[in-house]
Design an enzyme around this catalytic site. Structure first.
Site, PDB file in Angstrom:
ATOM      1  N   GLU A 163       0.810  -1.234   0.000  1.00 18.95           N
ATOM      2  CA  GLU A 163       0.000   0.000   0.000  1.00 18.95           C
ATOM      3  C   GLU A 163       0.833   1.270   0.000  1.00 18.95           C
ATOM      4  O   GLU A 163       0.607   2.162   0.823  1.00 18.95           O
ATOM      5  CB  GLU A 163      -0.969  -0.020   1.192  1.00 18.95           C
ATOM      6  CG  GLU A 163      -1.878  -1.238   1.185  1.00 18.95           C
ATOM      7  CD  GLU A 163      -2.799  -1.340   2.396  1.00 18.95           C
ATOM      8  OE1 GLU A 163      -2.756  -0.443   3.265  1.00 18.95           O
ATOM      9  OE2 GLU A 163      -3.548  -2.333   2.474  1.00 18.95           O
ATOM     10  N   ASN A 204       1.983  -5.359  -3.013  1.00 20.45           N
ATOM     11  CA  ASN A 204       0.572  -5.642  -2.713  1.00 20.45           C
ATOM     12  C   ASN A 204      -0.186  -4.337  -2.466  1.00 20.45           C
ATOM     13  O   ASN A 204       0.321  -3.444  -1.766  1.00 20.45           O
ATOM     14  CB  ASN A 204       0.522  -6.523  -1.448  1.00 20.45           C
ATOM     15  CG  ASN A 204      -0.848  -7.082  -1.148  1.00 20.45           C
ATOM     16  OD1 ASN A 204      -1.486  -7.675  -2.004  1.00 20.45           O
ATOM     17  ND2 ASN A 204      -1.309  -6.896   0.083  1.00 20.45           N
ATOM     18  N   HIS A 240     -10.677  -6.132  -2.184  1.00 20.14           N
ATOM     19  CA  HIS A 240     -11.746  -5.904  -1.194  1.00 20.14           C
ATOM     20  C   HIS A 240     -12.882  -5.198  -1.927  1.00 20.14           C
ATOM     21  O   HIS A 240     -12.760  -4.022  -2.270  1.00 20.14           O
ATOM     22  CB  HIS A 240     -11.239  -5.008  -0.051  1.00 20.14           C
ATOM     23  CG  HIS A 240     -10.183  -5.645   0.799  1.00 20.14           C
ATOM     24  ND1 HIS A 240     -10.451  -6.705   1.628  1.00 20.14           N
ATOM     25  CD2 HIS A 240      -8.875  -5.362   0.971  1.00 20.14           C
ATOM     26  CE1 HIS A 240      -9.352  -7.062   2.278  1.00 20.14           C
ATOM     27  NE2 HIS A 240      -8.371  -6.264   1.884  1.00 20.14           N
ATOM     28  N   GLU A 269      -6.393 -10.688  -0.900  1.00 23.44           N
ATOM     29  CA  GLU A 269      -7.207 -10.409   0.298  1.00 23.44           C
ATOM     30  C   GLU A 269      -8.681 -10.364  -0.064  1.00 23.44           C
ATOM     31  O   GLU A 269      -9.432  -9.500   0.401  1.00 23.44           O
ATOM     32  CB  GLU A 269      -6.772  -9.069   0.930  1.00 23.44           C
ATOM     33  CG  GLU A 269      -5.315  -9.041   1.338  1.00 23.44           C
ATOM     34  CD  GLU A 269      -4.891  -7.732   2.020  1.00 23.44           C
ATOM     35  OE1 GLU A 269      -5.765  -6.961   2.464  1.00 23.44           O
ATOM     36  OE2 GLU A 269      -3.674  -7.489   2.083  1.00 23.44           O
ATOM     37  N   ASP A 271     -12.416 -10.304  -0.402  1.00 24.82           N
ATOM     38  CA  ASP A 271     -13.715 -10.412   0.256  1.00 24.82           C
ATOM     39  C   ASP A 271     -14.685  -9.515  -0.495  1.00 24.82           C
ATOM     40  O   ASP A 271     -14.290  -8.531  -1.107  1.00 24.82           O
ATOM     41  CB  ASP A 271     -13.667 -10.128   1.771  1.00 24.82           C
ATOM     42  CG  ASP A 271     -13.062  -8.803   2.161  1.00 24.82           C
ATOM     43  OD1 ASP A 271     -12.842  -7.942   1.281  1.00 24.82           O
ATOM     44  OD2 ASP A 271     -12.809  -8.599   3.372  1.00 24.82           O
TER      45      ASP A 271
HETATM   46  O1  G2I Z   1      -7.812  -3.528   6.450  1.00 25.94           O
HETATM   47  C1  G2I Z   1      -7.945  -4.724   5.710  1.00 25.94           C
HETATM   48  C2  G2I Z   1      -6.627  -5.171   5.169  1.00 25.94           C
HETATM   49  C3  G2I Z   1      -6.138  -4.182   4.116  1.00 25.94           C
HETATM   50  N1  G2I Z   1      -4.925  -4.637   3.504  1.00 25.94           N
HETATM   51  C4  G2I Z   1      -3.831  -4.976   4.406  1.00 25.94           C
HETATM   52  C5  G2I Z   1      -4.301  -5.922   5.497  1.00 25.94           C
HETATM   53  O2  G2I Z   1      -3.258  -6.153   6.405  1.00 25.94           O
HETATM   54  C6  G2I Z   1      -5.521  -5.370   6.208  1.00 25.94           C
HETATM   55  O3  G2I Z   1      -5.870  -6.306   7.243  1.00 25.94           O
HETATM   56  C7  G2I Z   1      -6.480  -5.777   8.388  1.00 25.94           C
HETATM   57  C8  G2I Z   1      -6.823  -6.906   9.338  1.00 25.94           C
HETATM   58  O4  G2I Z   1      -7.754  -7.746   8.694  1.00 25.94           O
HETATM   59  C9  G2I Z   1      -7.421  -6.354  10.619  1.00 25.94           C
HETATM   60  O5  G2I Z   1      -7.575  -7.398  11.570  1.00 25.94           O
HETATM   61  O6  G2I Z   1      -5.609  -4.869   8.996  1.00 25.94           O
HETATM   62  C10 G2I Z   1      -6.244  -4.229  10.102  1.00 25.94           C
HETATM   63  C11 G2I Z   1      -5.334  -3.139  10.625  1.00 25.94           C
HETATM   64  O7  G2I Z   1      -4.982  -2.244   9.634  1.00 25.94           O
HETATM   65  C12 G2I Z   1      -6.546  -5.270  11.178  1.00 25.94           C
HETATM   66  O8  G2I Z   1      -7.223  -4.655  12.248  1.00 25.94           O
HETATM   67  C13 G2I Z   1      -6.565  -4.683  13.466  1.00 25.94           C
HETATM   68  C14 G2I Z   1      -7.278  -3.711  14.408  1.00 25.94           C
HETATM   69  O9  G2I Z   1      -7.213  -2.407  13.814  1.00 25.94           O
HETATM   70  C15 G2I Z   1      -6.601  -3.708  15.718  1.00 25.94           C
HETATM   71  O10 G2I Z   1      -7.339  -2.893  16.606  1.00 25.94           O
HETATM   72  C16 G2I Z   1      -6.507  -5.121  16.254  1.00 25.94           C
HETATM   73  O11 G2I Z   1      -5.737  -5.123  17.461  1.00 25.94           O
HETATM   74  O12 G2I Z   1      -6.556  -5.967  14.019  1.00 25.94           O
HETATM   75  C17 G2I Z   1      -5.827  -6.030  15.228  1.00 25.94           C
HETATM   76  C18 G2I Z   1      -5.717  -7.474  15.675  1.00 25.94           C
HETATM   77  O13 G2I Z   1      -6.991  -8.032  15.850  1.00 25.94           O
END
Ligand code: G2I
Length: 446
Positions: A163, A204, A240, A269, A271
Site C-alpha cells: 500500500e 501488494n 476488497h 485479500e 472479500d
Molecule cells: O484492512 C484490511 C486489510 C487491508 N490490507 C492490508 C491488510 O493487512 C488489512 O488487514 C487488516 C486486518 O484484517 C485487521 O484485523 O488490517 C487491520 C489493521 O490495519 C486489522 O485490524 C486490526 C485492528 O485495527 C486492531 O485494533 C486489532 O488489534 O486488528 C488487530 C488485531 O486483531
C-alpha cells in the site's frame, strides 16, 4: 509444443498423484481419469493454483475454525501476526511466537504460506515513526533481514511492500517515503531478495484491481523494476469489494497487463460484501478471472468465516458465522471445477502481446506511436485498448483500424501487420487534437 488438452491431462494426473502422496483431502476419483475435487484447495490445485485464507493465531484452537481451514485451504496468510508491530514491538527485539504457530500449523498440513507484510505504513510500532533517515534505513534493513531469515525457505511469497501509493497515483506519505524517498521500495525489494533468494517477492495494494491512476502508477513501477533488473516476482491485488468498490469490468485486462510484464499476479485479500446470489455471482466472476489469466497463481480470501471478518457487517466471506457454506462458496468451488482455463505454466514472458506508447505532444495536438510486441509465442491478430484523456480527439491513424475517435478506443491490426513472430514488434500510430499524454495501452492477442 504440448497441446493444452494434453497439458491439462498431464497436470490432472500429476495433481492426483501429488494429492495421493500428500494425503490431500478432497479429490474424488470418479472413473478412469475423470475426477471432481470437492474442496477449494484441491479444486484449485487441479487448475495449478492455490486457494488460501487469512488466518488469526488466536482462533486456531477453535475446532470448527481449524477443521474448515484444514479441509478447504491450501495456503494461509497470517492476518496480523507478521506485521511490524507484532514482530518487532521494540527496536531489535523480535517476537515470532504467534506467527510461528500459524506457519507450523500450515506447513505441517502441506499448506503454503504468504508472508504479510514487511514494509507498510500501518500497524507500525511507535518507535519507527521517530527515526531519522539513517536510523530508519538501518531499522528497515534489520527488520527485513531478521524476519526473512527466521522463515527462510518456508514462505512461498512475501508482500515486501504494502500500500505505498495513493488513489491518484502519487506516493503515500509514509515514514518510509518521507525519510527514505522514492527509492525505498526498490531498497526493500533488493534487501528481500538477498535475505531469502527463494521467496517470491510481491508488491501488494488495494483499489488497483481495475485500471486507474493508482494501478497505472504501480504498473509503471513494475515495468521500471523489470527493465532495470530490480527483483520483483509478483503483484498482489487485494480485491476488497463492496457496493462502493465493485468488481471492476476490466479486472481481467488489468491482471493480464501486469502478467505481461513478466510477474505472477495473485488475488491476496479477497472479500466481497453482500449475500445470496449477487454475492455468489461476484465470487464466481473473480474466480474465473484468476483462472483466465495464465500467471494468476492463486486466490486468498481475507478470512474463513464472516464471524471474524475485519468487516463483519458486510458478511463478505465464503462461510457464515456458523461455518455453513454460503452460496458464494458453491459458486467458487464450481468455478474452480469448471472448464478449460489458462494454466499458469506458460513461458516466462507469457503468450499474447504487450503494447507501449510514445507520444509527441505539442501545443494543441499530438502524435502517438504504439509498439506492439509478441510474447513467447507467435501472435496472429491483436487489438490494443487505450483511453484518451477527455478533450483529446483523433483525426487520423495508420497501420490499424480504430473503433472511436475519443475516450476508450480499440485499435485492431491491419491486414498486413496482424502476424507477429515471437518477441518481434510492429507499430501503428495516431494523430489528434488536444492532449494525448498519460495513456496506458493494453494489448490482447486474438
Ligand atoms: O484492512 C484490511 C486489510 C487491508 N490490507 C492490508 C491488510 O493487512 C488489512 O488487514 C487488516 C486486518 O484484517 C485487521 O484485523 O488490517 C487491520 C489493521 O490495519 C486489522 O485490524 C486490526 C485492528 O485495527 C486492531 O485494533 C486489532 O488489534 O486488528 C488487530 C488485531 O486483531
Amino acid at each position: 509444443m504440448i497441446s493444452r488438452s494434453l497439458r491439462a491431462t498431464t497436470r490432472k494426473a500429476l495433481v492426483l498423484a501429488a494429492a495421493g502422496a500428500m494425503g490431500l483431502a478432497g479429490v474424488v476419483v470418479l472413473s478412469g481419469t475423470a475426477s471432481a475435487a470437492t474442496t477449494l484447495g484441491a479444486s484449485a490445485a487441479e487448475k495449478g493454483r492455490y486457494f488460501g485464507t487469512a488466518v488469526a493465531a488466536n482462533h486456531l484452537g477453535e475446532s470448527d475454525y481449524a477443521n474448515v481451514l484444514n479441509t478447504e485451504f491450501s495456503s494461509v496468510t497470517p492476518e496480523n501476526e507478521m506485521k511490524w508491530d507484532a514482530l518487532e514491538p521494540n527496536r531489535g527485539s523480535f517476537n515470532f511466537a504467534n506467527a510461528d504457530r500459524i506457519v507450523s500449523h500450515a506447513r505441517g498440513r502441506g499448506m503454503s504460506v504468504r508472508g504479510h507484510t514487511l514494509v507498510w505504513h500501518s500497524q507500525l510500532p511507535g518507535w519507527v515513526g521517530g527515526l531519522d533517515a539513517t536510523n530508519l534505513r538501518s531499522a528497515m534493513t534489520n527488520h527485513i533481514n531478521q524476519v526473512m531469515a527466521h522463515w527462510r525457505g518456508q514462505i512461498h511469497s512475501w508482500d515486501v511492500v504494502n500500500e505505498a501509493f495513493e488513489e491518484n497515483g502519487s506516493r503515500r506519505q509514509s515514514p518510509f517515503q518521507q525519510r527514505l524517498g522514492n527509492g525505498f521500495i526498490e531498497e526493500a525489494f533488493r534487501l528481500a531478495r538477498a535475505a531469502d533468494a527463494n521467496a517470491k517477492l510481491c508488491y501488494n495494494d488495494y483499489n488497483t484491481d481495475g485500471q486507474n491512476a493508482k494501478s497505472n502508477a504501480v504498473y509503471a513501477m513494475v515495468q521500471d523494476f523489470k527493465s532495470r533488473g530490480v527483483p520483483i516476482d509478483c503483484v498482489g491485488f487485494q480485491s476488497h469489494f463492496n457496493a462502493q468498490s465493485p468488481v471492476p469490468s476490466d479486472y481481467r485486462a488489468n491482471l493480464a497487463r501486469f502478467a505481461n510484464l513478466g510477474v505472477d499476479v495473485q488475488i491476496t485479500e479477497l472479500d466481497i460484501e453482500g449475500s445470496g446470489t449477487a454475492q455468489a455471482n461476484n465470487f464466481r466472476s473473480v474466480t474465473e478471472t484468476c483462472l483466465n489469466v495464465s500467471r494468476c497463481t492463486g486466490i486468498t480470501v481475507w478470512g474463513i468465516t464472516d464471524k471474524y471478518s475485519w468487516r463483519p457487517n458486510g458478511t463478505p466471506l465464503l462461510f457464515d458465522s456458523n461455518y455453513g457454506k454460503k452460496a458464494a462458496y458453491t459458486a467458487v468451488l464450481n468455478a474452480l471445477n469448471g472448464g478449460e482455463t489458462d494454466p499458469p505454466d506458460e513461458p516466462p514472458t507469457g503468450s499474447g502481446c504487450t503494447a507501449t506508447v510514445s507520444t509527441n505532444q505539442w501545443q494543441g495536438g499530438f502524435v502517438g506511436t504504439v509498439k506492439v510486441t509478441a510474447g513467447a509465442t507467435a501472435v496472429n491478430g491483436w487489438a490494443v485498448a487505450l483511453t484518451l484523456p477527455s478533450g483529446a480527439v483523433i483525426v487520423n491513424s495508420w497501420n490499424a483500424s480504430r473503433s472511436a475517435n475519443s475516450g476508450a478506443i480499440r485499435f485492431g491490426n491491419a491486414a498486413h501487420n496482424g502476424a507477429i513472430a515471437p518477441g518481434q514488434s510492429t507499430e501503428f500510430g495516431y494523430q489528434g487534437t488536444g492532449t494525448g499524454t498519460g495513456v496506458t495501452p493494453v494489448c490482447t492477442a486474438s
